[in-house]
Scaffold this motif. Structure first.
Motif, mmCIF file in Angstrom:
data_model
loop_
_atom_site.group_PDB
_atom_site.id
_atom_site.type_symbol
_atom_site.label_atom_id
_atom_site.label_comp_id
_atom_site.label_asym_id
_atom_site.label_seq_id
_atom_site.Cartn_x
_atom_site.Cartn_y
_atom_site.Cartn_z
ATOM 1 N N TYR A 77 0.855 -1.203 0.000
ATOM 2 C CA TYR A 77 0.000 0.000 0.000
ATOM 3 C C TYR A 77 0.881 1.240 0.000
ATOM 4 O O TYR A 77 1.842 1.323 0.766
ATOM 5 C CB TYR A 77 -0.873 -0.018 1.260
ATOM 6 N N GLN A 78 0.571 2.196 -0.854
ATOM 7 C CA GLN A 78 1.311 3.460 -0.874
ATOM 8 C C GLN A 78 0.392 4.582 -0.419
ATOM 9 O O GLN A 78 -0.642 4.842 -1.034
ATOM 10 C CB GLN A 78 1.856 3.748 -2.271
ATOM 11 N N GLN A 79 0.783 5.200 0.693
ATOM 12 C CA GLN A 79 -0.055 6.231 1.283
ATOM 13 C C GLN A 79 0.088 7.556 0.546
ATOM 14 O O GLN A 79 1.128 7.862 -0.020
ATOM 15 C CB GLN A 79 0.352 6.454 2.746
ATOM 16 N N MET A 80 -0.988 8.347 0.651
ATOM 17 C CA MET A 80 -0.884 9.732 0.224
ATOM 18 C C MET A 80 -0.081 10.490 1.275
ATOM 19 O O MET A 80 -0.217 10.244 2.469
ATOM 20 C CB MET A 80 -2.277 10.345 0.093
ATOM 21 N N GLY A 81 0.751 11.415 0.827
ATOM 22 C CA GLY A 81 1.537 12.214 1.751
ATOM 23 C C GLY A 81 0.928 13.584 1.946
ATOM 24 O O GLY A 81 -0.155 13.876 1.436
ATOM 25 N N PRO A 82 1.610 14.462 2.661
ATOM 26 C CA PRO A 82 1.127 15.831 2.829
ATOM 27 C C PRO A 82 1.084 16.540 1.480
ATOM 28 O O PRO A 82 1.758 16.146 0.527
ATOM 29 C CB PRO A 82 2.178 16.475 3.746
ATOM 30 N N PRO A 83 0.292 17.613 1.358
ATOM 31 C CA PRO A 83 0.256 18.367 0.098
ATOM 32 C C PRO A 83 1.658 18.846 -0.305
ATOM 33 O O PRO A 83 2.478 19.187 0.553
ATOM 34 C CB PRO A 83 -0.654 19.557 0.425
ATOM 35 N N GLU A 84 1.912 18.853 -1.579
ATOM 36 C CA GLU A 84 3.232 19.246 -2.075
ATOM 37 C C GLU A 84 3.579 20.661 -1.606
ATOM 38 O O GLU A 84 2.757 21.569 -1.675
ATOM 39 C CB GLU A 84 3.253 19.180 -3.599
ATOM 40 N N GLY A 85 4.798 20.826 -1.136
ATOM 41 C CA GLY A 85 5.260 22.123 -0.684
ATOM 42 C C GLY A 85 4.920 22.451 0.755
ATOM 43 O O GLY A 85 5.229 23.540 1.234
ATOM 44 N N SER A 86 4.278 21.505 1.473
ATOM 45 C CA SER A 86 3.908 21.775 2.864
ATOM 46 C C SER A 86 5.151 21.836 3.733
ATOM 47 O O SER A 86 6.085 21.037 3.562
ATOM 48 C CB SER A 86 2.988 20.677 3.392
ATOM 49 N N ASN A 475 -1.876 17.251 12.015
ATOM 50 C CA ASN A 475 -2.322 18.131 10.941
ATOM 51 C C ASN A 475 -1.863 17.618 9.580
ATOM 52 O O ASN A 475 -0.662 17.548 9.305
ATOM 53 C CB ASN A 475 -1.771 19.538 11.175
ATOM 54 N N PRO A 476 -2.807 17.258 8.691
ATOM 55 C CA PRO A 476 -2.382 16.704 7.393
ATOM 56 C C PRO A 476 -1.705 17.717 6.482
ATOM 57 O O PRO A 476 -1.035 17.327 5.520
ATOM 58 C CB PRO A 476 -3.705 16.216 6.785
ATOM 59 N N GLU A 477 -1.868 19.004 6.760
ATOM 60 C CA GLU A 477 -1.237 20.023 5.926
ATOM 61 C C GLU A 477 0.217 20.276 6.295
ATOM 62 O O GLU A 477 1.028 20.628 5.435
ATOM 63 C CB GLU A 477 -1.994 21.347 6.047
ATOM 64 N N THR A 478 0.550 20.106 7.571
ATOM 65 C CA THR A 478 1.862 20.579 8.028
ATOM 66 C C THR A 478 2.708 19.540 8.731
ATOM 67 O O THR A 478 3.907 19.764 8.929
ATOM 68 C CB THR A 478 1.688 21.767 8.989
ATOM 69 N N ASP A 479 2.141 18.405 9.137
ATOM 70 C CA ASP A 479 2.881 17.453 9.968
ATOM 71 C C ASP A 479 3.404 16.282 9.151
ATOM 72 O O ASP A 479 2.715 15.751 8.277
ATOM 73 C CB ASP A 479 2.006 16.932 11.108
ATOM 74 N N ALA A 480 4.616 15.898 9.471
ATOM 75 C CA ALA A 480 5.247 14.763 8.792
ATOM 76 C C ALA A 480 4.567 13.457 9.188
ATOM 77 O O ALA A 480 3.761 13.402 10.126
ATOM 78 C CB ALA A 480 6.727 14.717 9.152
ATOM 79 N N GLN A 481 4.901 12.402 8.456
ATOM 80 C CA GLN A 481 4.389 11.083 8.811
ATOM 81 C C GLN A 481 4.922 10.654 10.182
ATOM 82 O O GLN A 481 6.028 11.040 10.577
ATOM 83 C CB GLN A 481 4.789 10.059 7.762
ATOM 84 N N SER A 482 4.118 9.873 10.883
ATOM 85 C CA SER A 482 4.546 9.284 12.155
ATOM 86 C C SER A 482 5.213 7.947 11.875
ATOM 87 O O SER A 482 4.662 7.108 11.142
ATOM 88 C CB SER A 482 3.340 9.071 13.080
ATOM 89 N N GLN A 483 6.368 7.723 12.458
ATOM 90 C CA GLN A 483 7.015 6.420 12.346
ATOM 91 C C GLN A 483 6.493 5.526 13.472
ATOM 92 O O GLN A 483 6.662 5.829 14.652
ATOM 93 C CB GLN A 483 8.530 6.570 12.432
ATOM 94 N N VAL A 484 5.849 4.442 13.108
ATOM 95 C CA VAL A 484 5.160 3.580 14.067
ATOM 96 C C VAL A 484 5.922 2.272 14.223
ATOM 97 O O VAL A 484 6.302 1.638 13.238
ATOM 98 C CB VAL A 484 3.717 3.292 13.605
ATOM 99 N N THR A 485 6.134 1.886 15.469
ATOM 100 C CA THR A 485 6.643 0.547 15.778
ATOM 101 C C THR A 485 5.538 -0.192 16.510
ATOM 102 O O THR A 485 5.087 0.238 17.579
ATOM 103 C CB THR A 485 7.898 0.612 16.654
ATOM 104 N N LEU A 486 5.111 -1.294 15.915
ATOM 105 C CA LEU A 486 3.977 -2.050 16.439
ATOM 106 C C LEU A 486 4.453 -3.421 16.906
ATOM 107 O O LEU A 486 5.053 -4.173 16.138
ATOM 108 C CB LEU A 486 2.922 -2.201 15.344
ATOM 109 N N GLU A 487 4.186 -3.725 18.177
ATOM 110 C CA GLU A 487 4.505 -5.044 18.735
ATOM 111 C C GLU A 487 3.221 -5.853 18.832
ATOM 112 O O GLU A 487 2.305 -5.509 19.582
ATOM 113 C CB GLU A 487 5.143 -4.904 20.114
ATOM 114 N N LEU A 488 3.150 -6.925 18.058
ATOM 115 C CA LEU A 488 1.976 -7.793 18.027
ATOM 116 C C LEU A 488 2.150 -8.975 18.980
ATOM 117 O O LEU A 488 3.288 -9.347 19.306
ATOM 118 C CB LEU A 488 1.748 -8.304 16.609
ATOM 119 N N PRO A 489 1.066 -9.611 19.398
ATOM 120 C CA PRO A 489 1.196 -10.768 20.300
ATOM 121 C C PRO A 489 1.505 -12.072 19.579
ATOM 122 O O PRO A 489 1.381 -13.145 20.164
ATOM 123 C CB PRO A 489 -0.179 -10.821 20.980
#
Length: 555
Positions: A77-86, A475-489
């Motif tokens: 899956y390829q996510q949409m990023g923030p608007p260009e130039g944000s 904020n989708p206009e100004t904030d970078a992506q969050s890097q998530v580390t997920l620990e599953l059971p």
């Protein structure tokens, strides 16, 4: 709340078309942004029946095969990023650990529904013969349609004998007085059958008449059968004295006396139908209802509109964008709903929220019809279920989108008060759809680190798969992506995702699911989480700001 859903003559920037018929396009949109197609790994999600919630702290184990088969080829899956130039503000990493332990609460089938005015029962658009309405409501899973609102005690008249509407009932052009008959209930049932939905009704208490209420209950039982989940006596009776429906001294003792008379009359003709109440926004009434025995089953209900300080007496309750997007609204809503759960749990009752929305303030404001309201709606529904609330209906309207109530999840196309039959969805509809189409399951305990504006949830389904939902309220206009580390059971063999996005908090015509204005890609066709680590319990990936992401893992 005590005011009618407000009308607002400003048309939304763009009327959203219903897109259930475009579901294939949603999948195509997701595929178009993916890497060159390899093998899309199906994930089978169980889902029709809500399991009984496991006891708090119940544990389970995820057994991995001694030798894993070779990893298949994945399409990511390829996510949409923030608007260009944000300008990208950095966001602290998010760590989420999912325990192999339940919370004792569960995500039920049919959690999400819509609340409509009682007079809407007479609207011919609510029919199984209306494909627009069927398609729109089907995007909310198996919805509960609740009929009540301020209309029920002011502009609604039930009759099974064709009497004339009493002269004391008053309406206006946008909110006319309407009579509802058994034929209307039978027509609405064709819609419920078409969407496999359920219904909750409200009877008039403002004009005291237990016998008429019982007559309606009898007809409703005949029309809806087991789809009828319950009946509420009056809408927000705690406001009767303030609005002049009753005298200035009307209070809890008066309500309880009348409630018992209604309940006994309804029980005589429909003993299997629960009474849902008190349907108020003041806590003293919750305890009084919960402790009052009635002959039939009871369900505790309350109404909640978090940002309803219309004049700004409470700065944190004013309907402005900073209040809708901060952490306080999430935490304060949990505290408020937790208070309602106390008398329900003490008396062994279910708890429902049959009427809610961002705000009950009149007219448009900077929070209505926005992508931020979609983020809030998804989080509000999930957090309600995780607390132990089993039904949440978001107040909506069948008035035209142009000039109609701005907080409604759906609205009708056409010029003001000239409906053309088209059903459109606003941004908050898509937030509800993200939650509604998840299978039922037990909530799991979650530990998080950082993530000030991210709200993670984990649900274990009957087939052993686990869904992880992350509401990323940055904020989708100004904030970078969050890097998530997920620990599953357990060690994941597949991991897929679906994501709701929007270009800005205030965007009124840009909320998408998997790249399209639709309910999303079917579960078995979803693409793989970026960077998925096959056979690992640790998954690391980025999440775009201003999104609701549903991840599903099999083991």
């Amino acid at each position: 709340m005590p005011q009618d859903i407000p009308t607002n003559r400003e048309a939304p920037p763009g009327e959203r078309r219903n897109s259930r018929r475009k579901k294939v396009l949603a999948g195509a949109a997701a595929l178009a942004v993916a890497a060159a197609a390899a093998v899309v790994v199906p994930v089978l999600l169980d889902g029709d029946e809500a399991p009984a919630a496991g006891p708090t702290g119940a544990t389970f184990s995820v057994e991995a095969a001694p030798t894993l088969p070779p990893a298949p080829e994945f399409s990511y899956y390829q996510q949409m990023g923030p608007p260009e130039g944000s300008p990208l503000n950095p966001v602290a990493p998010l760590s989420v650990k999912i325990a192999a332990e339940t919370t004792g609460t569960f995500l039920p089938d049919g959690l999400v529904g819509l609340s409509l005015e009682a007079t809407d029962l007479a609207d011919p658009s609510l029919s199984g013969d209306n494909p627009e309405m069927v398609e729109s409501l089907s995007g909310l899973g198996r919805p509960l349609l609740r009929f009540g609102g301020n209309a029920v005690d002011r502009r609604f008249f039930w009759t099974s004998a064709g009497e004339a509407i009493p002269g004391n009932l008053k309406g206006d052009k946008a909110h006319p007085v309407r009579a509802v008959t058994p034929a209307d209930l039978q027509r609405v049932n064709t819609l419920l059958e078409a969407v496999d939905g359920e219904i909750a009704l409200t009877v008039d208490l403002g004009n005291y008449d237990p016998a008429r209420a019982a007559d309606m209950a009898k007809a409703a039982t005949a029309a809806f059968g087991e789809r009828l989940t319950g009946i509420t006596v009056g809408n927000e009776p705690n406001g009767f004295a303030k609005t002049g429906l009753r005298g200035s001294g009307y209070g809890i003792p008066d309500y309880l006396t009348e409630l018992k008379a209604y309940a006994e009359a309804i029980y005589a003709v429909a003993p299997e139908v629960p009474i849902i109440g008190p349907g108020t926004y003041e806590s003293a009434w919750w305890k009084a209802f919960a402790e009052t025995p009635l002959p039939q089953e009871r369900i505790l209900s309350f109404h909640h509109y978090p940002l309803s300080s219309c004049e700004g007496a409470d700065p944190l309750g004013k309907p402005v964008m900073p209040n809708l997007t901060n952490r306080y609204i999430h935490d304060h809503a949990n505290d408020f709903r937790g208070e309602a759960l106390k008398p329900a749990l003490a008396n062994g009752l279910q708890t429902w929220i049959p009427e809610t929305g961002v705000s009950a303030c009149p007219g448009s404001n900077e929070t209505t019809k926005t992508h931020a309201s979609a983020l809030w709606s998804a989080d509000y529904a999930l957090s309600a279920a995780q607390l132990g609330i089993s039904r949440v209906s978001f107040h909506s309207s069948l008035i035209t989108c142009t000039g109609g109530p701005p907080m409604s999840a759906i609205c009708i196309g056409g010029e003001y008060l000239q409906p053309n039959g088209r059903v459109d969805e606003r941004a908050n509809y898509y937030g509800l759809s993200m939650v509604a189409e998840m299978p039922a399951g037990d909530f799991l305990k979650v530990e998080t680190a950082s993530g000030e504006l991210t709200y993670p949830y984990a649900i274990r389904h009957a087939d052993g798969s686990i869904s992880v939902v992350v509401v990323n309220n940055h904020n989708p206009e100004t904030d970078a992506q969050s890097q998530v580390t997920l620990e599953l059971p357990g060690k994941a063999l597949t991991g897929t995702m679906s994501q709701m996005t929007g270009p800005a908090y205030g965007a009124q015509d840009g909320t998408l699911i998997d790249g399209a204005p639709a309910e999303g890609t079917p579960a078995a066709e979803r693409l793989t989480v970026p960077g998925f680590a096959y056979g690992s319990s640790t998954q690391t990936f980025p999440l775009t700001a201003g999104t609701v992401t549903v991840l599903n893992f099999t083991f």
